[in-house]
Each structure stands twice: as structure tokens, then as C-alpha cells.
Scaffold this active site. Structure first.
Site, PDB file in Angstrom:
ATOM      1  N   HIS A 120      -1.966  11.423  -1.149  1.00  0.00           N
ATOM      2  CA  HIS A 120      -1.880  10.266  -2.037  1.00  0.00           C
ATOM      3  C   HIS A 120      -1.515  10.701  -3.453  1.00  0.00           C
ATOM      4  CE1 HIS A 120      -3.227   6.697   0.261  1.00  0.00           C
ATOM      5  NE2 HIS A 120      -3.736   7.606   1.063  1.00  0.00           N
ATOM      6  N   GLU A 136       0.841  -1.199   0.000  1.00  0.00           N
ATOM      7  CA  GLU A 136       0.000   0.000   0.000  1.00  0.00           C
ATOM      8  C   GLU A 136       0.872   1.244   0.000  1.00  0.00           C
ATOM      9  OE1 GLU A 136      -3.380   2.381   2.587  1.00  0.00           O
ATOM     10  OE2 GLU A 136      -3.211   0.215   2.794  1.00  0.00           O
ATOM     11  N   ASP A 150       1.451 -14.587  12.313  1.00  0.00           N
ATOM     12  CA  ASP A 150       0.385 -15.246  11.555  1.00  0.00           C
ATOM     13  C   ASP A 150      -0.513 -14.170  10.965  1.00  0.00           C
ATOM     14  OD1 ASP A 150      -1.886 -16.614  10.660  1.00  0.00           O
ATOM     15  OD2 ASP A 150      -1.717 -18.143  12.222  1.00  0.00           O
TER      16      ASP A 150
END
Length: 403
Positions: free
Chosen positions: A398, A99, A303
Site C-alpha cells: 500500500h 480503493e 444491484d
């Protein structure tokens, strides 16, 4: 030594099964043979998957039918100053993600936290759970089983702890639904995440329960544990580590570095993370804690499916004497620094960045330190995103990074 092409031919001919290759060749050759088989059937090229940087045998306890390795880019945020119960000083935080802008956001949060003198973090509760389900005749028999469990905790504890050199049975909480009885066992698993340890110990305990009572074991896991699923019991009672991180940021830092005000961030957090999450019936009262949990899980060999529980977090923000106080409380962060994926070379290096690879002294302190670092990283991520929203800079950030 058999070569990969010959092994692949034997699988095609039915002479070998895909999972039997390591019995006839080293782990790297077996992985190459599987790649040849997959490539021939699918037409895909697995050159990148096969270009991994550690011996395949290092992953034998972590995967079956290995064909190679995926590579997720890893970066670092920080360093960030952490005052924890098990960790202190400046730490770089390793995050593996695809990301774009996530590392930049967390890094900004770390920088602001440093400007405020650092973050405080503490593990407030710890315990891995396993909850088998038993069948009884009726509610009277259920009550008898619950009473027996409470009266015989010492015997159950002895049976559980005979299976492990490190684990400790802390308590058991019974739940009754009709003629089903769920016993939620909670263990101190030290520096291991502890699911395997808890499962093996609980199996031994179930043998005692069946031998001494009229109950019949239906399943070793009855979903009240609750593992790898959204569950309110984890958000309320905790599972793994329950950890909180907080920071108080001076008003001038908020205004100059985050381009907003403490009042705006506090209002936004209430309306978004608290009220908005409540309206959505969300178990996560936060902006994007899962982002940081997932990225640090990948980087340190945790995990990854347990990100589900790690997203059980509440972010608070309030104005204190004109300054901004922000906290993140993660109820069920399931982490370890020994066992599982932590043994993989790249993930072990991720733990080394934090100084928490392997068992801690005292036992459990390394896993506590890892939890505290993840909480501080989550705090940095929350602070940065909330501020970007409050200042209406989210989309422009962004865009500037080309994401």
C-alpha cells in the site's frame, strides 16, 4: 420544449413536483432542472455530476429524480484463464472501485493463477428466492398449510409461471414459527437476477394460497428470502448463484511470485479466515471477497446492495503434495446479464468485456458465466491478499502505491 430554468422555476412556485419533470421535457432537461434546484438550495456545484456520457433516458428504468451520474473509476485485471461451466478462455475482469491497490492486488492474483495453468469455476446451484409470510390461527392450521402446499405444488407452479415467459418455479420450502408460516419459493430466473420476476410470480401464487386455504397473507416478503441483509439461510441454502472457483499453484510459483510458502498461506487462512471468522461469528469466512464482488457489480450493472449476500464466501487453502490449493465458494451471488442496471451503456460495456451482455444460449448461461468470472476474480483477490499477509508485505504494498 421547456428549458431547464423554466422547469426549475415552476417547481419552486409549486406548479410542478420534482418527479413530474419528465412529463414536460426530455430526460436530460429534467435532470438539468433538478441540478439547478439543488444547486440553488445547497450552494453546491453539480458540474461534474451533470457531465455524464449517456442519454438520461437510458437510465429512466434505473432511477427516479435523476440529477446526473457519479463516475467510479474502472480498471481491468488480467487477463486470467478461466475453465468454467459456461465460460472458457482468457478474460479481462472489469472492476470499478475507489480503493487504491485493489486492482493491483487482483491483477497479481490473476497473473499467478495463469502461471498455474488457470482457474476452474463452476456454478453448483442456482435459484432466486422470495418468501412471503402468512398468518394462520394456530400451529394445527400451520401444519395444514404446509401439507397443502406440498400436495398442490403443481398448481402453485402453474400460477407462478403464467406471469413470466422465462422464469420457472423450482421448489417451495415451508418454515413455521408459531402462527406464522413462511413459504420460501425458489425460481430459475435464467439470465435475469430475477428479484422482480420472483416477486411478481410469488404474488400470483399467494393469491392461490389465500383462495384455497385459511391462511392470510401478511407480506409478500417475510425476510426469509433473504434480500440485502446478512442471513445464515443464504450462506447455507444459497440464493442466486452458488459458485466455486479453485486453483492449484506449484510450490515454486508460490515461493518465487508470492514470496511465501504453501504452508504459510494454508496456516494463515485457517487461523484468519476460518478460526478468526468463527470467533467473530462472521458469515464471511474470507479475507476480502466483498471487495471484488462490489467492484465487479458496479462495473457490470448489478444491484450493489446485494454485495451483502455476495460476501457469504468461504476461502479454503491447503497443501497438496507440496503445492498450494486455494478455493473460494460464494454461496449467494445474485447476478444477471439482462434487466436492471445492465441496460446502462457503461455497465453494458463492462459485460461486453466479459462477453456476457444480454441473454445467453442456452438461457441462463451468460449469468452463470458472469458468476464464474466474479468467483475467479475473488479467488485472485484472496490469493494475493493472503500471500501479502503471509509474507508481511501488505503495508509496504500500500505504501509503494501511495494508498
Amino acid at each position: 420544449m421547456t428549458d431547464a430554468a423554466s422547469l426549475a422555476d415552476r417547481v419552486r412556485e409549486g406548479d410542478l413536483r420534482l418527479h413530474e419533470l419528465e412529463a414536460h421535457a426530455d430526460a436530460d432537461t429534467a435532470a438539468e432542472a433538478r441540478r439547478l434546484l439543488v444547486e440553488s438550495q445547497s450552494g453546491a456545484s453539480l458540474d461534474a455530476v451533470g457531465n455524464y456520457g449517456f442519454p438520461a433516458e437510458a437510465a429512466e428504468s434505473a432511477i427516479e429524480n435523476m440529477v446526473g451520474s457519479i463516475q467510479v473509476p474502472m480498471g481491468v485485471a488480467g487477463p486470467v484463464s478461466v475453465d468454467g461451466g459456461s465460460v472458457a478462455g482468457e478474460k479481462y475482469l472489469p472492476l470499478a472501485t475507489t480503493e487504491g491497490a485493489l486492482l493491483a492486488s487482483v491483477n497479481r492474483g490473476c497473473s499467478v493463477i495463469n502461471s498455474a495453468g488457470g482457474a476452474t469455476a463452476r456454478v453448483l446451484k442456482s435459484g432466486m428466492t422470495r418468501a412471503p409470510v402468512f398468518r394462520v390461527a394456530d400451529v394445527a392450521e400451520a401444519e395444514a398449510l404446509v401439507s397443502w402446499t406440498r400436495d398442490n405444488f403443481a398448481a402453485l407452479k402453474e400460477a407462478a409461471e403464467e406471469t413470466t415467459n422465462h422464469g420457472e418455479l423450482l421448489d417451495v420450502t415451508p418454515y413455521v414459527v408459531g402462527n406464522s408460516v413462511y413459504l420460501r419459493f425458489r425460481y430459475d430466473t435464467k439470465d435475469a437476477m430475477g428479484m422482480n420476476m420472483a416477486t411478481i410470480a410469488t404474488e400470483a401464487v399467494c393469491g392461490v394460497v389465500e383462495a384455497e386455504t385459511a391462511a392470510s397473507l401478511v407480506a409478500l416478503s417475510g425476510n426469509l428470502c433473504s434480500d440485502k441483509k446478512p442471513a445464515a439461510i443464504n450462506a447455507v441454502e444459497g440464493r442466486g448463484r452458488s459458485v466455486t472457483a479453485d486453483v492449484r499453484i506449484p510450490r515454486e510459483v508460490v515461493e518465487e511470485r508470492l514470496h511465501t510458502t504453501p504452508e504459510a498461506v494454508a496456516e494463515l487462512n485457517t487461523r484468519k479466515n476460518l478460526v478468526g471468522s468463527a470467533k467473530a461469528a462472521s458469515l464471511g469466512f474470507n479475507a476480502h471477497v466483498a471487495n471484488v464482488v462490489a467492484a465487479m457489480f458496479l462495473a457490470t450493472g448489478q444491484d450493489e446492495a446485494q454485495v451483502v449476500e455476495g460476501a457469504n464466501a468461504i476461502t479454503t487453502a491447503e497443501v497438496q503434495d507440496g503445492d498450494l490449493y486455494v478455493s473460494v465458494s460464494i454461496a449467494s451471488l445474485e447476478v444477471g446479464t439482462v434487466g436492471g442496471g445492465t441496460k446502462l451503456p457503461t455497465q453494458s460495456e463492462g459485460l461486453d468485456i466479459l462477453g456476457v451482455s444480454g441473454g445467453g444460449d442456452p438461457a441462463g448461461s451468460n449469468a452463470d458465466a458472469l458468476a464464474e468470472c466474479i468467483a475467479v476474480g475473488s479467488l485472485a483477490g484472496e490469493l494475493s491478499l493472503l500471500s501479502a499477509l503471509a509474507s508481511r508485505h501488505l503495508s509496504s504494498a500500500h505504501a509503494e502505491l501511495g494508498r
